[in-house]
Motif scaffolding. Sequence first.
Motif, PDB file in Angstrom:
ATOM      1  N   ALA A 195       0.785  -1.383  -0.189  1.00  0.00           N
ATOM      2  CA  ALA A 195       0.000  -0.009   0.045  1.00  0.00           C
ATOM      3  C   ALA A 195       0.938   1.341   0.047  1.00  0.00           C
ATOM      4  O   ALA A 195       1.156   1.641   1.109  1.00  0.00           O
ATOM      5  N   PRO A 196       0.865   1.957  -1.082  1.00  0.00           N
ATOM      6  CA  PRO A 196       1.679   3.305  -1.135  1.00  0.00           C
ATOM      7  C   PRO A 196       0.542   4.193  -0.604  1.00  0.00           C
ATOM      8  O   PRO A 196      -0.837   3.959  -1.190  1.00  0.00           O
ATOM      9  N   PHE A 197       1.055   5.314  -0.213  1.00  0.00           N
ATOM     10  CA  PHE A 197      -0.068   6.296   0.333  1.00  0.00           C
ATOM     11  C   PHE A 197       0.601   7.536   0.352  1.00  0.00           C
ATOM     12  O   PHE A 197       1.806   7.984   0.485  1.00  0.00           O
ATOM     13  N   ALA A 198      -0.244   8.780   0.439  1.00  0.00           N
ATOM     14  CA  ALA A 198       0.361  10.091   0.524  1.00  0.00           C
ATOM     15  C   ALA A 198      -0.675  11.037   1.190  1.00  0.00           C
ATOM     16  O   ALA A 198      -1.811  10.905   1.085  1.00  0.00           O
ATOM     17  N   SER A 199      -0.306  12.038   1.905  1.00  0.00           N
ATOM     18  CA  SER A 199      -0.909  12.791   2.594  1.00  0.00           C
ATOM     19  C   SER A 199      -0.552  14.437   2.569  1.00  0.00           C
ATOM     20  O   SER A 199       0.708  14.642   2.182  1.00  0.00           O
ATOM     21  N   LEU A 200      -1.609  15.325   2.307  1.00  0.00           N
ATOM     22  CA  LEU A 200      -1.249  16.742   2.374  1.00  0.00           C
ATOM     23  C   LEU A 200      -1.948  17.443   3.344  1.00  0.00           C
ATOM     24  O   LEU A 200      -3.269  17.192   3.435  1.00  0.00           O
ATOM     25  N   SER A 201      -1.305  18.355   3.983  1.00  0.00           N
ATOM     26  CA  SER A 201      -2.018  19.102   5.048  1.00  0.00           C
ATOM     27  C   SER A 201      -1.498  20.839   4.889  1.00  0.00           C
ATOM     28  O   SER A 201      -0.451  20.886   4.939  1.00  0.00           O
ATOM     29  N   PHE A 202      -2.578  21.578   4.717  1.00  0.00           N
ATOM     30  CA  PHE A 202      -2.167  22.937   4.489  1.00  0.00           C
ATOM     31  C   PHE A 202      -2.744  23.683   5.927  1.00  0.00           C
ATOM     32  O   PHE A 202      -3.977  23.518   6.005  1.00  0.00           O
ATOM     33  N   ASN A 203      -2.060  24.499   6.290  1.00  0.00           N
ATOM     34  CA  ASN A 203      -2.539  25.517   7.253  1.00  0.00           C
ATOM     35  C   ASN A 203      -2.247  26.773   7.112  1.00  0.00           C
ATOM     36  O   ASN A 203      -1.086  27.254   6.842  1.00  0.00           O
ATOM     37  N   THR A 204      -3.296  27.863   7.171  1.00  0.00           N
ATOM     38  CA  THR A 204      -2.987  29.120   7.138  1.00  0.00           C
ATOM     39  C   THR A 204      -3.828  29.716   8.143  1.00  0.00           C
ATOM     40  O   THR A 204      -5.186  29.453   8.095  1.00  0.00           O
ATOM     41  N   GLY A 205      -3.216  30.733   9.038  1.00  0.00           N
ATOM     42  CA  GLY A 205      -4.412  31.067   9.973  1.00  0.00           C
ATOM     43  C   GLY A 205      -4.874  30.172  10.825  1.00  0.00           C
ATOM     44  O   GLY A 205      -4.474  29.138  11.254  1.00  0.00           O
ATOM     45  N   GLY A 206      -6.297  30.235  10.860  1.00  0.00           N
ATOM     46  CA  GLY A 206      -7.232  29.361  11.575  1.00  0.00           C
ATOM     47  C   GLY A 206      -7.711  28.190  10.855  1.00  0.00           C
ATOM     48  O   GLY A 206      -8.310  27.354  11.291  1.00  0.00           O
ATOM     49  N   LEU A 207      -7.248  28.284   9.649  1.00  0.00           N
ATOM     50  CA  LEU A 207      -7.831  26.829   8.824  1.00  0.00           C
ATOM     51  C   LEU A 207      -6.949  25.996   8.411  1.00  0.00           C
ATOM     52  O   LEU A 207      -5.452  26.450   8.134  1.00  0.00           O
ATOM     53  N   THR A 208      -7.158  24.667   8.662  1.00  0.00           N
ATOM     54  CA  THR A 208      -6.306  23.395   8.079  1.00  0.00           C
ATOM     55  C   THR A 208      -7.009  22.810   7.299  1.00  0.00           C
ATOM     56  O   THR A 208      -8.256  22.414   7.497  1.00  0.00           O
ATOM     57  N   LEU A 209      -6.527  22.395   6.163  1.00  0.00           N
ATOM     58  CA  LEU A 209      -6.990  21.627   4.953  1.00  0.00           C
ATOM     59  C   LEU A 209      -6.130  20.464   4.885  1.00  0.00           C
ATOM     60  O   LEU A 209      -5.204  20.545   4.886  1.00  0.00           O
ATOM     61  N   ASP A 210      -6.690  19.171   4.478  1.00  0.00           N
ATOM     62  CA  ASP A 210      -5.828  18.067   4.360  1.00  0.00           C
ATOM     63  C   ASP A 210      -6.716  16.901   3.586  1.00  0.00           C
ATOM     64  O   ASP A 210      -7.641  16.888   3.581  1.00  0.00           O
ATOM     65  N   GLY A 211      -5.972  16.162   2.972  1.00  0.00           N
ATOM     66  CA  GLY A 211      -6.477  15.146   2.195  1.00  0.00           C
ATOM     67  C   GLY A 211      -5.234  14.172   2.051  1.00  0.00           C
ATOM     68  O   GLY A 211      -4.260  14.263   1.961  1.00  0.00           O
ATOM     69  N   SER A 212      -5.716  12.916   1.859  1.00  0.00           N
ATOM     70  CA  SER A 212      -4.883  11.603   1.753  1.00  0.00           C
ATOM     71  C   SER A 212      -5.404  10.459   0.927  1.00  0.00           C
ATOM     72  O   SER A 212      -6.760  10.572   0.971  1.00  0.00           O
ATOM     73  N   LEU A 213      -4.620   9.778   0.264  1.00  0.00           N
ATOM     74  CA  LEU A 213      -4.953   8.607  -0.488  1.00  0.00           C
ATOM     75  C   LEU A 213      -4.084   7.482  -0.241  1.00  0.00           C
ATOM     76  O   LEU A 213      -2.883   7.614   0.294  1.00  0.00           O
ATOM     77  N   ARG A 214      -4.697   6.288  -0.448  1.00  0.00           N
ATOM     78  CA  ARG A 214      -4.011   5.018  -0.269  1.00  0.00           C
ATOM     79  C   ARG A 214      -4.405   4.126  -1.137  1.00  0.00           C
ATOM     80  O   ARG A 214      -5.623   3.896  -1.580  1.00  0.00           O
ATOM     81  N   TYR A 215      -3.662   3.569  -1.645  1.00  0.00           N
ATOM     82  CA  TYR A 215      -3.800   2.421  -2.706  1.00  0.00           C
ATOM     83  C   TYR A 215      -3.235   0.983  -2.193  1.00  0.00           C
ATOM     84  O   TYR A 215      -2.140   0.907  -2.169  1.00  0.00           O
ATOM     85  N   ASP A 216      -4.234   0.032  -1.817  1.00  0.00           N
ATOM     86  CA  ASP A 216      -3.849  -1.180  -1.379  1.00  0.00           C
ATOM     87  C   ASP A 216      -3.984  -2.096  -2.552  1.00  0.00           C
ATOM     88  O   ASP A 216      -5.038  -2.300  -3.335  1.00  0.00           O
ATOM     89  N   PHE A 217      -3.021  -2.913  -2.799  1.00  0.00           N
ATOM     90  CA  PHE A 217      -3.167  -4.247  -3.646  1.00  0.00           C
ATOM     91  C   PHE A 217      -2.454  -5.085  -2.862  1.00  0.00           C
ATOM     92  O   PHE A 217      -1.602  -5.185  -2.314  1.00  0.00           O
ATOM     93  N   GLY A 218      -3.242  -6.559  -3.221  1.00  0.00           N
ATOM     94  CA  GLY A 218      -2.766  -7.604  -2.512  1.00  0.00           C
ATOM     95  C   GLY A 218      -3.264  -8.636  -3.250  1.00  0.00           C
ATOM     96  O   GLY A 218      -3.760  -8.963  -4.356  1.00  0.00           O
TER      97      GLY A 218
END
Length: 819
Positions: free
Chosen positions: A504-527
């Motif tokens: 499972a490769p995965f990635a996450s981004l989180s952006f913070n400015t002032g009082g606002l935080t935005l985040d997103g993440s992906l994960r791709y599982d294969f087995g």
Amino acid sequence: MLNGRIFLLATTALTLATPAVAQQPVPSDAPANAPAVVEEVAKDEIVVTAVARGQNRLDSSVSVSSLNADAIASAAPRSAAELFRSLPGIRSESSGGEGNANIQSRGIPISTGGAKFLQLQEDGLPILEFGDIAFGNADIFLRADSTVARVEAVRGGSASTFASNSPGGVINTISKTGTVDGGSIMATLGLDYGEHRLDVNYGGHLSDSLTFNVGGFYRVGEGPRRAGYDGNKGGQIKGNLTKSFEKGFFRLNFKYLDDRAIAYLPSPVRVTGSNGDPHYEALSGLSPNNDTIHSIYFTQAVTLDGHNNRETDDIRDGMHPIVKAIGFEGQFEIADGWIVNDKFRYANIHGRFNSPFPATTDTVQNLANGIGGAGSVATYANGPRAGQLIANPTTTNAIGIVLFNTKLNSLDNVTNDLRLNHRFDMGGGKLDLALGLYKSRQKIDMDWTWSSYLLEARGDNAALINVRNAAGVSQTDTGLIAYGASFFGNCCRRSYNLDFDTSAPFASLSFNTGGLTLDGSLRYDFGRARGFVLGDGPVVPTDVDGNGTISVPETKTTVMPLNATRPVNYNYKYLSYSAGANYRLASDLSLFARYSRGGRANADRFVFGGNTSPTTGALLPGARAVDFVRQAEAGVKYQARGLALYATAFHAKTQEQNYEATTQRSFSNTYRAYGVELEGSYRTGGFSLSANGTYTNAKIIASNDRSVIGHRPRRQAEFIWRVAPEYTTGRFSVGASAIGTTSSFTQDSNQLKLPAFTQVNAFVAVRPIERVQLSVNANNLFNVRGFTEAEEGSIPGNGIVRARSINGRTISASLKFDF
């Protein structure tokens, strides 16, 4: 026993995305009687789960839970499952003993055993890749002792992308690492039940840059219910060694667990009244919460092993996990703020699951006639009345037992979690990036060697029963009816050897400015799944005991069809994602929202449910190798001046295919659930109060059984709650917790109800001198019967239902010395 005072839990420091941050808490190794340290931690809550870098809880858009030492003491847990039920939003049916619990997070139903959509971890890696392996539930291989620094949890949401096969959430136990010099010795004695336990832990600095921690426990005793023998016996040792560098650390860790614990399965109870308003009563001499159908007169099982060879097994093994694990964790800054973290663990796991299951309960005469025909005669097979006729066989009850005799040949797993983090300064804000690759191999190698017996329906050492037919011919052998599950249609002599390979490769981004935080993440599982299954074999008369004569039970021998293996050979892949936003309205108030989709690959239960080709092992048309969970949540968080309040509204849609061992039934359901989760705490001076509650409106919206569509999922209560007050001074602490649930239905048919109940736990601790603490705690103080599951969907004609209750009242005393 898991006394609450062996833990000092930091508040809400959860570790999935950047686990190395959470591995360096200075306060977590402090002595249990150091409330000032606990207060210091509580003032600076940091969330490091599902974010690229640690954040204050008010800046995070994930749903998190926390327990501190006071909450643990109030809960007075006797097992990890009893500890977990104190977590907000976690539904833990802690009625199986020190393992075999059914655990799930809010909005997701518990349909069979284990924790299908929720992952249990130790130090950031899964105990098992799949939490609901039949007779190998993950909590069987977990013991919480004084080596534990804290427990961490995340519900729903980002758990989908920061761990494989866990869209419902993650519960993680974190070990002490010796950052605080010192240790403890604690001796615990059961005052009204059989328990003698010693917990030891010690850690500290070997040099300015080298720390260690080592500890564990050993215990022996009958356990919280009357079994007639030492049902709980064994222990574990855990340790780690950490070398710190200027820009990182490297840690070696190990664990050895060899423990036996009784698995409490359902017990017969009498139910009067109606399905909608039932009254559950104990059968004469068989308490559902203080007794068990284990007995000193029922300890040996002669059977055929996975290769059809005779063997004798010890039923007293119960749940017998043997774990030898070794691993490491390293974190280093490799260049200009780029931080790499890697965790690795190899675990050699095997053992036994052995426990009697009540397949049917009726009068002795009715069961005897069912075995030997009309006019059969029943006698005691062993015990003090061996050979005597059973008095009043038409009114005395007996139990037809299927012995769940399962050999865990191998549940070995190897896991590695590699992560790379970096923070970018964007001028008007900060961007956190996390990249990772997860890899695991999980083996599932088991033999089911079940057999059937007749046992009297009583607690405190029931005797086995023999049956002769009207012609005087013996139909049993010391209570043994068949070398197979005759009450289940001669099923369940089976073997399987499976390997599951997950990447499972995965990635996450989180952006913070002032009082606002935005985040997103992906994960791709294969087995991929590879291996074979075989069973259920034919019934073949076999001279099992080798005496040259085939007895009646031996004519009912189910054998392994060794030349009829079925291959398992299929692949799976799926994408999980999660996105959230958090806005801090003020220094003490924030709002958040999140939407996520996560998957859970089906494992051993799937291949026995008729989902793979018997010739090629490939998936059959319509079979889903992955079940998906979609969740939306939004809430508000408030923290100020000793008061913390959190409210989260949630909506979940869950797909599930599963297979139930006790009914030999496959099903495919889709569930919809929505509700609200509330959590709060208040502290002033030495007084603290914590409370949580979860309201859930759940419905089956699709099923292969059309009769249950529109019904509430079985065992799903509309409201579960917990309230825990505590008062602490320098010399003593006193506290309690009340844990409650509203009623639920035993089965998806929505007929028979499980009654609402409230369990109260309490403790008092006294510190007469520095570093010495004497404590007494009571679990289920008022000895209530709280039923968590039942096999029957409605009250049968004889009024006897097979149901599983929480343990009755147990009181223990502990003496602890910190040094």
